[in-house]
Scaffold this active site. Structure first.
Site, PDB file in Angstrom:
ATOM      1  N   THR A 200       0.823  -1.222   0.000  1.00  0.00           N
ATOM      2  CA  THR A 200       0.000   0.000   0.000  1.00  0.00           C
ATOM      3  C   THR A 200       0.855   1.270   0.000  1.00  0.00           C
ATOM      4  OG1 THR A 200      -0.114  -0.057   2.420  1.00  0.00           O
ATOM      5  CG2 THR A 200      -1.916  -1.090   1.227  1.00  0.00           C
ATOM      6  N   SER A 201       2.170   1.139   0.143  1.00  0.00           N
ATOM      7  CA  SER A 201       3.028   2.323   0.261  1.00  0.00           C
ATOM      8  C   SER A 201       3.585   2.745  -1.103  1.00  0.00           C
ATOM      9  CB  SER A 201       4.168   2.039   1.234  1.00  0.00           C
ATOM     10  OG  SER A 201       5.122   1.191   0.628  1.00  0.00           O
ATOM     11  N   THR A 205      11.333  -1.527   0.986  1.00  0.00           N
ATOM     12  CA  THR A 205      12.798  -1.542   0.986  1.00  0.00           C
ATOM     13  C   THR A 205      13.334  -2.278  -0.237  1.00  0.00           C
ATOM     14  OG1 THR A 205      12.974  -1.261   3.359  1.00  0.00           O
ATOM     15  CG2 THR A 205      14.836  -2.304   2.270  1.00  0.00           C
ATOM     16  N   ASP A 258      -5.494  -6.691   8.887  1.00  0.00           N
ATOM     17  CA  ASP A 258      -4.108  -7.177   9.014  1.00  0.00           C
ATOM     18  C   ASP A 258      -3.950  -7.968  10.313  1.00  0.00           C
ATOM     19  OD1 ASP A 258      -1.413  -7.555   8.695  1.00  0.00           O
ATOM     20  OD2 ASP A 258      -0.841  -5.472   9.037  1.00  0.00           O
TER      21      ASP A 258
END
Lengths: 512, 512
Positions: A200-201, A205, A258
């Site tokens: 969702t971001s 990383t 979640d």
């Protein structure tokens, strides 16, 4: 019953699926979603049944690619079919719906069938939703963690101790891991870091690291890189450390739930045999965890679960009400992290990285965050990063300015003078994603100001980058419909008027 | 993005579904289960996305039959696609998962999107499971009932008052409706009865009635038959009185949950504008409702919900620990009901029918159960039944002995002498279904004894009928693995030893 094979020419993704005619299904007494046992020569398989009113005729069985492969079928082969019982794990899921605590064997069976594709969408959804509605206690969280590890690959490294770092996510621009891994590795500790891509971001990383080097490592490649450099940046998705989690996410994401946050994270740490683990819990408005009290509760669960799994765990409760550093989006963030590793000052990013390294060093008996700051300042971390980039097949001599960012760019300016009072994390992510991130690596946002800084009227606060003009247009549209920042002399009292029943929406952050 | 159409040659059942390549999905930023807006010429549609790793190539969109029809597509047409927002109803479902009570508008939106196929399996499952886990209060039950009615067809009959009868199910051999409808109709009251086919049972009322007459009536045909005879036997499935319910059942059945019991029943009563409703709640071991206390609670809910819906409702809490009458299975039951209508004495069946008619007559101010018994005894109910059979296109002169039953037959005999102490409802259903019921209409069971009757050693207690020898074999196998009845002098103390953790299974009865 004997049925003639018809190739459907489609795959189901994981599950073996077949399509029956209404008549044959009725004759077999089978409903959509139930199972059929298929036999062909020496092969046998259970498949989940779809029922077709038109596309499959009587006496024919439509087969998905997975079934063709398992049974080695050719078009028009004749297969024997009979109704099959549902897997035992479905009974356990039904018991969970009846609010029964599941034991390890039962959870393992559910996780195994999830990975093997033996459960239908609805059945798997029921497990995830029941966990969400009832909550997991620590026994169930432990058992689910171990079951996820049991059904996935492991990383065996003979050096000790193995360190790890994780953020539960929720803050844009959080490239802290790109600093933590080389600092820890440069201190002589082992940190075989696996990371995820964004769900969702605007960047995970793995997305950020991939700007600098390939991250699709196999377990063997990962071992080699760690052997040479003490650390690595591997994309977890190709490693299958906890493959069940990838399947559960398919239910969690559309429903914005979640329930498996802890097991999902801890399974991946256990699969790499971590000894010392630092967990970052970004806290505040616009993050996953809104209050410090909630963050403490979550930290307690992580530490306790870590104890049960024999992973010494400590947490950093960190300020999360604005992005880390100035950059959001894979390439912009990779550039900022590389600059920080070369001595450029990005205060909040560096503070956060050394705080986390301090926890790891403390647990490993190496020292504290002063050591981390020294390693960073001395350039050892930057050097270590270049070693890792080289070992993973990237260009070890890459300079920050070599990293291309989106050529289409707009500035979002302040309409008045004052202090930057707030930044809206969720809206910034939405804008960066509209601009193309994380798929378009060069898309993203560069903040010109951070909270507390002075802003002049007409001065740029947010810069948006995109690879494509159309996507930049979408991002711009969102920006002007709902402002992602506030400038003024003091916080305004009115957040929003509510004059009729609103449609309650909750921003949802799902990162793994 | 513009994509080339590829026919997949399969239907999804209801939902518009398309398949994208991994690449195009990533480029669009779309995950499996999310929505795409498709445009072709003047047509527009939102479809749910599957993602294919192999069967659909880049720049191609695989389309299910429903999409071809909606957009009037030909193979290789080019469609415009863009990511579409999920329907508002998904937000309401997410709020329900967060334990918020939903108001009428929100429930209506969810039900509308369920019927229209705008929700994925997982999303719809989440709604049903959340209701199951949290329970519905009476407001939500009322709103869900009204929403189900709102999204379906109605039956408008200008005669008054309209009476109805319903059993929540769970007792095998329950052919009571076949007596109640002609008795009520013969009393001059209107009873436009809609019934369901079996889901988990050996016969639904629609399956039983269909042995005597066609039951696939349209709303118009139903009105005509009721106009002529005051009553009818219509299969609810073809009438679409509460179509959402058929979709919800697809989630409830595999999970063995039934959160919508009340709304599902009451919606169909409201859709026929019932004024007086008698509900049968069979109670006891082997039924849905195990204790009289639970039956009272359920009756309270039915009566209260009825009041809100302006349906005067009364309940019969009835003994349900053994089958009604002697016959189980469509043809065997139809034969037994016809015999009872002709004066043959089936005491428990007749008692139950007249008790229910008594409730209806009481509410309608017509009298009590003595009237019902008179109508039955006088042969008026039998005559009325023949009128209805004739009007629906069956043979009005059919005799019970004209009804064929399965030619393959075995007798299950008692191994000892004594009293018949118990019959296992669920196992009897399992046996009847293995023998072919309800699909094979002539399959089923005939009980030679009922609880409390004397049994000699070697005397037949249960007779199993089947159309096919293979199915009879399956039924026989089940019978000898787990005995469906107990004969002895007194109940035995041991039900079962449990020496290790058992796999808890619960018999599940889902009837509509």
């Amino acid at each position: 019953m004997r049925l003639r094979v018809k190739y459907l020419g489609i795959e189901s993704g994981r599950k073996p699926v077949v399509t029956l005619s209404v008549d044959d299904a009725a004759e077999l007494g089978i409903r959509s979603g139930e199972r059929l046992r298929l036999r062909f020569k020496e092969y046998t398989i259970n498949a989940i049944v779809n029922i077709a009113t038109k596309s499959v005729r009587k006496s024919v069985i439509g087969v998905y690619d997975e079934v063709i492969k398992s049974l080695q079928l050719k078009e028009k082969d004749i297969v024997d079919v009979e109704p099959a019982s549902p897997p035992l794990s479905l009974q356990y899921i039904r018991n969970k719906l009846r609010r029964r605590k599941l034991n390890y064997e039962e959870i393992l069976e559910i996780v195994k069938d999830t990975v093997a594709g033996n459960l239908s969408e609805v059945e798997m959804a029921a497990f995830v939703i029941a966990l969400e509605q009832q909550g997991l206690d620590l026994d169930e969280a432990t058992n689910l963690t171990v079951a996820m590890v049991e059904t996935g690959q492991h990383l065996e490294i003979d050096k000790k101790p193995i360190c790890d770092k994780h953020s539960i996510g929720g803050v844009p621009g959080d490239k802290t891991t790109l600093l933590v891994v080389p600092i820890v590795a440069a201190a002589g500790l082992i940190i075989p870091k696996t990371s995820s891509r964004a769900i969702t971001s605007a960047a995970g990383t793995a997305d950020r690291a991939e700007v600098l080097m390939p991250v699709n490592l196999s377990v063997e490649e990962m071992k080699r890189v760690v052997g040479k450099t003490n650390g690595c940046f591997a994309w977890g998705g190709s490693l299958h450390l906890a493959p069940a989690d990838d399947v559960f996410v398919q239910v969690e994401y559309p429903l914005s739930i979640d329930p498996m946050l802890l097991p999902s994270i801890m399974a991946k740490k256990r699969a790499v045999h971590a000894n010392f683990l630092a967990i970052d819990i970004p806290t505040g408005r616009g993050t996953k965890v809104k209050t410090i009290g909630d963050a403490d509760l979550l930290a307690k669960d992580f530490i306790e679960l870590g104890r049960r799994l024999e992973i010494k765990t400590q947490c950093l409760i960190s300020y999360g009400e604005q992005p880390i550093g100035h950059a959001i989006g894979p390439a912009l963030e990779a550039r900022e992290a590389l600059r920080a590793l070369q001595g450029y000052n990005v205060p909040d990013l560096i503070d956060k990285a050394v705080h986390l390294c301090g926890l790891i060093f403390g647990m490993a008996g190496k020292g504290d965050e002063r050591l981390a700051r020294d390693i960073l300042k001395s350039g050892k971390a930057g050097k270590k990063m270049r070693e890792m980039i080289g070992q993973q097949g990237g260009n070890p001599n890459i300079k920050p300015d070599d990293i291309d960012v989106g050529e289409h760019r707009i500035e979002v300016k302040s309409e008045r003078a004052g202090t930057l009072l707030w930044l809206d994390n969720n809206l910034l992510v939405e804008i960066a994603r509209a601009a193309g991130a994380p798929r378009d690596k060069k898309a993203g946002i560069l903040l010109q100001k951070k909270i507390g800084e002075k802003v002049k009227k007409g001065e740029s606060v947010v810069e948006i980058y995109s690879e494509k003009a159309t996507k930049l247009g979408l991002a711009e549209k969102i920006t002007y419909e709902a402002r992602p920042f506030g400038v003024g002399e003091r916080m305004e009292m009115r957040i929003r008027d509510v004059k009729e029943i609103p449609i309650a929406r909750k921003a949802f952050i799902l990162e793994r």
